[in-house]
Design a protein around this motif. Structure first.
Motif, PDB file in Angstrom:
ATOM      1  N   LEU A 226      11.297  29.812  36.327  1.00 20.92           N
ATOM      2  CA  LEU A 226      11.526  30.654  37.499  1.00 20.92           C
ATOM      3  C   LEU A 226      10.153  31.060  38.018  1.00 20.92           C
ATOM      4  CD1 LEU A 226      14.228  32.974  35.881  1.00 20.92           C
ATOM      5  CD2 LEU A 226      14.674  31.315  37.695  1.00 20.92           C
ATOM      6  N   ARG A 227       9.908  30.969  39.296  1.00 21.52           N
ATOM      7  CA  ARG A 227       8.621  31.404  39.858  1.00 21.52           C
ATOM      8  C   ARG A 227       8.838  31.939  41.259  1.00 21.52           C
ATOM      9  NH1 ARG A 227       3.741  29.282  37.819  1.00 21.52           N
ATOM     10  NH2 ARG A 227       2.766  30.508  39.472  1.00 21.52           N
ATOM     11  N   ASP A 228       8.141  33.028  41.605  1.00 17.70           N
ATOM     12  CA  ASP A 228       8.213  33.493  42.990  1.00 17.70           C
ATOM     13  C   ASP A 228       6.961  33.033  43.731  1.00 17.70           C
ATOM     14  OD1 ASP A 228       6.743  35.274  41.434  1.00 17.70           O
ATOM     15  OD2 ASP A 228       7.300  37.027  42.613  1.00 17.70           O
ATOM     16  N   ARG A 231       1.443  34.666  46.905  1.00 20.28           N
ATOM     17  CA  ARG A 231       0.171  34.146  47.446  1.00 20.28           C
ATOM     18  C   ARG A 231       0.078  32.637  47.274  1.00 20.28           C
ATOM     19  NH1 ARG A 231      -4.636  37.259  44.514  1.00 20.28           N
ATOM     20  NH2 ARG A 231      -3.169  37.249  42.789  1.00 20.28           N
ATOM     21  N   GLY A 232      -0.321  31.945  48.328  1.00 28.25           N
ATOM     22  CA  GLY A 232      -0.478  30.495  48.209  1.00 28.25           C
ATOM     23  C   GLY A 232       0.806  29.732  48.535  1.00 28.25           C
ATOM     24  N   THR A 236       1.475  25.941  46.617  1.00 26.13           N
ATOM     25  CA  THR A 236       0.530  26.262  45.552  1.00 26.13           C
ATOM     26  C   THR A 236       1.239  26.424  44.219  1.00 26.13           C
ATOM     27  OG1 THR A 236      -0.978  27.274  47.122  1.00 26.13           O
ATOM     28  CG2 THR A 236      -1.227  27.931  44.825  1.00 26.13           C
ATOM     29  N   GLU A 240       0.850  24.320  40.718  1.00 28.74           N
ATOM     30  CA  GLU A 240       0.560  24.930  39.412  1.00 28.74           C
ATOM     31  C   GLU A 240       1.541  24.434  38.351  1.00 28.74           C
ATOM     32  OE1 GLU A 240      -1.332  29.185  40.982  1.00 28.74           O
ATOM     33  OE2 GLU A 240       0.516  29.198  39.798  1.00 28.74           O
ATOM     34  N   ARG A 243       0.866  20.861  37.386  1.00 28.97           N
ATOM     35  CA  ARG A 243      -0.299  20.782  36.511  1.00 28.97           C
ATOM     36  C   ARG A 243       0.073  21.172  35.078  1.00 28.97           C
ATOM     37  NH1 ARG A 243      -6.024  24.004  37.672  1.00 28.97           N
ATOM     38  NH2 ARG A 243      -5.118  25.637  36.419  1.00 28.97           N
ATOM     39  N   GLN A 244       0.868  22.260  34.960  1.00 27.46           N
ATOM     40  CA  GLN A 244       1.207  22.764  33.621  1.00 27.46           C
ATOM     41  C   GLN A 244       2.202  21.872  32.885  1.00 27.46           C
ATOM     42  OE1 GLN A 244       2.629  26.765  34.297  1.00 27.46           O
ATOM     43  NE2 GLN A 244       0.662  27.316  35.197  1.00 27.46           N
ATOM     44  N   MET A 335      -2.830  22.171  46.475  1.00 25.65           N
ATOM     45  CA  MET A 335      -2.897  23.620  46.361  1.00 25.65           C
ATOM     46  C   MET A 335      -3.608  24.173  47.594  1.00 25.65           C
ATOM     47  SD  MET A 335      -4.202  25.278  42.813  1.00 25.65           S
ATOM     48  CE  MET A 335      -3.004  24.880  41.566  1.00 25.65           C
ATOM     49  N   LEU A 336      -3.292  25.420  47.980  1.00 22.30           N
ATOM     50  CA  LEU A 336      -4.020  26.075  49.076  1.00 22.30           C
ATOM     51  C   LEU A 336      -5.514  26.008  48.739  1.00 22.30           C
ATOM     52  CD1 LEU A 336      -3.936  27.892  51.650  1.00 22.30           C
ATOM     53  CD2 LEU A 336      -3.838  29.852  50.134  1.00 22.30           C
ATOM     54  N   PRO A 337      -6.303  25.315  49.576  1.00 22.64           N
ATOM     55  CA  PRO A 337      -7.697  25.126  49.193  1.00 22.64           C
ATOM     56  C   PRO A 337      -8.532  26.405  49.332  1.00 22.64           C
ATOM     57  CG  PRO A 337      -7.231  24.044  51.299  1.00 22.64           C
ATOM     58  CD  PRO A 337      -5.965  24.681  50.853  1.00 22.64           C
ATOM     59  N   GLY A 338      -8.419  27.100  50.455  1.00 26.34           N
ATOM     60  CA  GLY A 338      -9.276  28.274  50.639  1.00 26.34           C
ATOM     61  C   GLY A 338      -8.439  29.510  50.816  1.00 26.34           C
ATOM     62  N   GLU A 339      -8.548  30.135  51.943  1.00 29.84           N
ATOM     63  CA  GLU A 339      -7.835  31.379  52.196  1.00 29.84           C
ATOM     64  C   GLU A 339      -7.100  31.231  53.509  1.00 29.84           C
ATOM     65  OE1 GLU A 339      -6.097  33.898  51.683  1.00 29.84           O
ATOM     66  OE2 GLU A 339      -7.645  35.019  50.615  1.00 29.84           O
TER      67      GLU A 339
END
Lengths: 345, 345
Positions: A226-228, A231-232, A236, A240, A243-244, A335-339
């Motif tokens: 489960l993930r909310d 940010r990103g 993003t 993650e 990757r995991q 993934m979101l690279p910057g901001e």
């Protein structure tokens, strides 16, 4: 804000450095605000910490909230701070039980604004069923903060059957998103200085714990993760997880639920909604055999009406997130690279 | 700082807003700092929260640290943030088990300074025996913060025989202070902009949990209350206890342990050391029958060598703190009325 909490009478209009001294002024401020508003038997002894009984597997999560502006369409920093931590507990498969509340106030904050934020905290905590049991208040000099920053840290008992673990991922596990994406980010952008545009889009900030408990009650064994996507955004978080877990993601663009107005705003601002922050939705990675049932449970709740299956995990392209576009093309989603928009939460 | 932790190579010298985006830059920053430094099996899954087993009575406490300057004689904000929360747990009668770490970084903070702060966190956590299991990192625009603010929130199991409760107070209960007063406040003042003066006084920041456990192992039943006199100093905390317990305090000025240099600095600055902040001492309120034994236990530890009995609680003047001065006069000691030195912790 559904609470009817008139501000108590105080002999000051703004917060001063003295309110952070730990002395008489701090005590007066807390008497009139936190202690009267959050009154409960664990907070009342006013000791350095709270004491309660816990047993078994417990989740523990922290978040500091620095959102700007602190009041936004659909909520304020107080509600956000509670919902954010309640939802992080939910993402661990835990219920929301106890919470700490720590305020860093900039000298000069108006007392009526502080009160409104605290009422937001109280209102959100009541909705989620979490109790504020301990806290801290600091005041920093004018120009060394930004009105108010809030840290909330939460504790909750794990659902007895929860087994949330990226290592349990299988080929073909399905991704459900519980609601429309990109709403929170666009609502904040609409009121951000220098960026204002007319819209009635409201932040989706809300507690997700009740819905997640329902889901776990029914199909806990088949809920892998489960993930909310705060940010990103969705992109993003999926990167993650990829990757995991060592698996790849295949996303279906046409399945992504998005409000039409949010979609237009994204287009106007040149933003990809996959990277825009959310506060009131979650992603559930579930076994394909239970996907239908899980979707049904989520769609059965008000906060999950717009839920959809948006893709699945695959061993075909490990660690990578690929989007199948509306017109059939495929592109890699990183993934979101910057901001994109700082201080969104 | 006893740890030997050379900073890992990074391709940036300062923290930018992008490092708070939740995306690629955030992940890179955390990989190179927090996750490499604090490595443990609860932190490694990088989920929204940590999961562990707890049973029985548990203490829970939070503090945000906004001290300025962030580096000071005897420590830095990282060590202070760990010790502060470890000590608040100890004051509840609890051991230090798990801690969250939440950073609010101002854009432009130098990476080498952030690294030094994090090494301070690691070093203090190791000394106290507490594990950092979850965290959060936010970045705010330049001019909207002050280099770094840190929230730590701690969890610990209560000592099986602890019964820390102001309501258990009796007439004649004795106040022991575990070390010299006013040291932390004076060390910060000595380096505060516009106030610098030459001294080699160092902050007393340190973990008190090991000493408190020893005390509770021996005389838990006779320990009524534990409090660390941080903001507002000894005077403010005793006033708070007097208010809560319904008893009064009789303090003996000549018994107050204070370093000569600290005493001189207080005189020079026109400060009453009773109001100056401490970080590495605590007050134990114990039954008079156990006072001798408790003092002996505390004095037996390095961090308690300067401990002394400084007064007692009485039903003679409920709610009031009275000081018997060196020359025999008596005066009332109130709570710190305003602000002595902002951002002392």
């Amino acid at each position: 804000m559904q609470l009817n909490c008139p501000m108590p009478e105080v002999d000051f209009n703004v917060i001063t450095l003295g309110h952070g001294s730990g002395g008489l002024l701090t005590n007066r401020l807390l008497d009139k605000s936190v202690f009267s508003l959050f009154k409960n038997e664990m907070l009342d002894p006013r000791h350095d910490g709270a004491i309660f009984n816990l047993k078994g597997r417990t989740a523990f999560t922290t978040d500091s909230f620095v959102i700007s502006p602190i009041f936004f369409p659909g909520g304020n920093i107080g509600e956000l701070a509670v919902n954010g931590t309640v939802n992080d507990l939910a993402m661990c498969g835990a219920s929301a039980q106890y919470m700490s509340l720590s305020l860093i106030i900039e000298e000069g904050m108006r007392m009526d604004e502080l009160w409104e934020v605290l009422v937001g905290v109280k209102s959100a905590a009541d909705k989620a069923g979490i109790v504020i049991v301990t806290g801290d208040t600091k005041v920093v000099d004018k120009g060394k903060g930004d009105i108010i920053f809030i840290n909330t840290t939460g504790i909750g008992e794990l659902h007895p059957h929860a087994d949330i673990d990226a290592q349990r991922m299988h080929d073909g596990d399905v991704i459900i998103v519980s609601g429309e994406i990109a709403t929170h980010g666009i609502s904040i952008m609409s009121v951000r200085e220098g960026l204002e545009f007319e819209t009635d889009i409201e932040s989706d900030t809300r507690p997700l714990n009740h819905l997640v408990q329902k889901l776990l009650d029914e199909v806990a064994e088949d809920v892998v993760l489960l993930r909310d996507p705060t940010r990103g955004g969705v992109a993003t978080v999926l990167n993650e997880i990829a990757r995991q877990s060592g698996f790849g993601v295949m996303l279906e663009e046409k399945q992504l639920p998005i409000d039409e107005r949010v979609d237009s705003a994204c287009e106007m601002l040149g933003l990809d909604p996959l990277y825009v922050a959310n506060e009131g939705i979650f992603m559930a990675i579930v076994r394909s055999t239970s996907a239908g049932k899980a979707l049904e449970i989520i769609k059965g709740a008000t906060e999950g009406e717009q839920a959809a299956i948006i893709g699945s995990f695959t061993s075909d392209h490990p660690g990578k997130v690929i989007l199948k576009s509306r017109i059939g093309g495929r592109r890699m989603v990183n993934m979101l690279p910057g901001e994109q928009l700082p201080r969104i939460c």
